[in-house]
Enzyme design. Structure first.
Site, PDB file in Angstrom:
ATOM      1  N   LYS A 124       0.837  -1.206   0.000  1.00  0.00           N
ATOM      2  CA  LYS A 124       0.000   0.000   0.000  1.00  0.00           C
ATOM      3  C   LYS A 124       0.874   1.259   0.000  1.00  0.00           C
ATOM      4  O   LYS A 124       0.571   2.234  -0.692  1.00  0.00           O
ATOM      5  CB  LYS A 124      -0.951  -0.026   1.201  1.00  0.00           C
ATOM      6  CG  LYS A 124      -2.033  -1.106   1.059  1.00  0.00           C
ATOM      7  CD  LYS A 124      -2.785  -1.426   2.345  1.00  0.00           C
ATOM      8  CE  LYS A 124      -3.686  -2.636   2.132  1.00  0.00           C
ATOM      9  NZ  LYS A 124      -4.412  -3.069   3.350  1.00  0.00           N
ATOM     10  N   GLN A 153      -4.699  -2.035   9.632  1.00  0.00           N
ATOM     11  CA  GLN A 153      -4.568  -3.334   8.966  1.00  0.00           C
ATOM     12  C   GLN A 153      -5.201  -4.427   9.827  1.00  0.00           C
ATOM     13  O   GLN A 153      -4.969  -4.508  11.024  1.00  0.00           O
ATOM     14  CB  GLN A 153      -3.082  -3.630   8.699  1.00  0.00           C
ATOM     15  CG  GLN A 153      -2.815  -4.859   7.852  1.00  0.00           C
ATOM     16  CD  GLN A 153      -3.377  -4.763   6.432  1.00  0.00           C
ATOM     17  OE1 GLN A 153      -3.454  -3.683   5.848  1.00  0.00           O
ATOM     18  NE2 GLN A 153      -3.790  -5.885   5.879  1.00  0.00           N
ATOM     19  N   ASP A 199     -10.817   2.445   4.101  1.00  0.00           N
ATOM     20  CA  ASP A 199     -11.195   1.037   3.897  1.00  0.00           C
ATOM     21  C   ASP A 199     -12.704   0.841   3.727  1.00  0.00           C
ATOM     22  O   ASP A 199     -13.147  -0.211   3.270  1.00  0.00           O
ATOM     23  CB  ASP A 199     -10.775   0.215   5.126  1.00  0.00           C
ATOM     24  CG  ASP A 199      -9.499  -0.573   4.878  1.00  0.00           C
ATOM     25  OD1 ASP A 199      -9.266  -0.988   3.737  1.00  0.00           O
ATOM     26  OD2 ASP A 199      -8.753  -0.779   5.852  1.00  0.00           O
TER      27      ASP A 199
HETATM   28  N1  GUN Z   1      -6.904  -7.358   5.859  1.00  0.00           N
HETATM   29  C1  GUN Z   1      -7.316  -8.075   4.792  1.00  0.00           C
HETATM   30  N2  GUN Z   1      -7.894  -7.276   3.873  1.00  0.00           N
HETATM   31  C2  GUN Z   1      -7.850  -6.034   4.379  1.00  0.00           C
HETATM   32  C3  GUN Z   1      -8.281  -4.773   3.888  1.00  0.00           C
HETATM   33  O1  GUN Z   1      -8.845  -4.628   2.799  1.00  0.00           O
HETATM   34  N3  GUN Z   1      -8.041  -3.724   4.705  1.00  0.00           N
HETATM   35  C4  GUN Z   1      -7.436  -3.842   5.911  1.00  0.00           C
HETATM   36  N4  GUN Z   1      -7.273  -2.747   6.653  1.00  0.00           N
HETATM   37  N5  GUN Z   1      -7.036  -4.997   6.391  1.00  0.00           N
HETATM   38  C5  GUN Z   1      -7.228  -6.083   5.622  1.00  0.00           C
END
Ligand code: GUN
Length: 287
Positions: A59, A103, A126
């Site tokens: 990211k 996350q 998100d």
């Molecule tokens: N863990 C697995 N997929 C995601 C996601 O799309 N966002 C976040 N923050 N954590 C994740």
């Protein structure tokens, strides 16, 4: 089938992500020029999970490519919920941060929903805050969870008709399955949601015009479980002996699909470029 025949069916997530990233990069440059705003993303990673670390790294790299300022707040596994929420509140109050991403998964002693609730909904890159989830459910697609939104974008880019089609989702998580169902309902698909307790999975999957699988069960979907001509999105990732596998038995299922995502190189890259889009959106929405 010839390689060329197979290739033309494969949804190239990396290529789509590049296109999306180019759009975001242009938007970021314009926002900097017109309003002097540099979009900013803050990520919080609690603990040392190697997969989560890798996702956060990807990211940040994407942010660098499109000109978004990114900072990471790495916190120890022992961080309390209260401490984590304190960090989020600081970010909520910072004018230079327009997207906040915690996350997942979080350590077991932290209540994920309480944490999501503490993020300012206008910085919820998100799309996991209950406010944004509720907005999605009533048809207002603002901050929508990135993976299902990436699937929608791919459907649009490949000219797949959604209205009136039977879309079957396998997996009812908050991150993929439920928001995916809401998006497809908003676009007038007939939606079935299956999960680990579904009695006769094949009965549903073999009727799907659009099949979206997000279970994390390696090669759960076999060729005899899909309809000829189906459009298939494989959101699953299982790592085994250094190799990654999807939820779909790709090599056999590809023969029947009209379009299909590979793993890797399918849905994953699109998810990250949608996240970039959200940070830009958050920055654009500031006064
Ligand atoms: N863990 C697995 N997929 C995601 C996601 O799309 N966002 C976040 N923050 N954590 C994740």
């Amino acid at each position: 089938m010839s390689d060329e025949g197979v290739d033309s069916k494969i949804i190239d997530g990396r290529k789509l992500a590049k296109k999306l990233e180019a759009e975001v990069k242009k938007g970021v440059e314009e926002l900097k020029l017109d309003r002097g705003i540099t979009p900013g993303l803050a990520t919080i990673l609690v603990g040392e999970d190697p997969a989560s670390k890798m996702y956060v790294r990807l990211k940040h790299k994407a942010c660098e490519r499109v000109g978004i300022h990114a900072e990471d707040i790495p916190l120890p596994e022992t961080t309390t919920q209260e401490e984590l929420i304190k960090h989020i509140n600081t970010l909520n109050n910072r004018d230079d941060i327009h997207g906040i991403l915690v996350q997942l998964p979080l350590p077991g002693h932290i209540n994920e929903q309480a944490v999501m609730l503490s993020i300012d909904p206008s910085k919820d890159a998100d799309g996991f805050h209950p406010y944004n989830m509720g907005q999605l459910l009533i048809g207002n697609e603002g901050f929508v969870p990135c993976t299902p939104k990436g699937v929608l974008r791919a459907l649009e880019e490949y000219g797949v008709e959604i209205q009136g089609k039977h879309a079957v989702i396998v997996g009812h998580s908050n991150v993929v399955g439920k928001p995916m169902a809401a998006i497809l309902m908003n676009h007038n698909a007939t939606v079935s949601i299956c999960h680990v307790y579904t009695d006769d999975l094949k009965k549903f999957t073999s009727d799907a015009d659009i099949l979206i699988v997000a279970t994390g069960v390696k090669h759960l979907i076999k060729a005899d479980m899909v309809k000829e001509g189906a459009v298939i999105f494989d959101v699953g990732i299982t790592e085994e002996d250094g190799k990654v596998y999807g939820d779909v038995d790709f090599d056999n299922v590809v023969e029947k699909a009209s379009l299909i995502t590979p793993v890797p190189g399918g849905v994953g890259p699109m998810t990250i470029s949608i996240l970039m889009q959200h940070v830009l959106m958050g920055a654009r929405n500031t006064n």
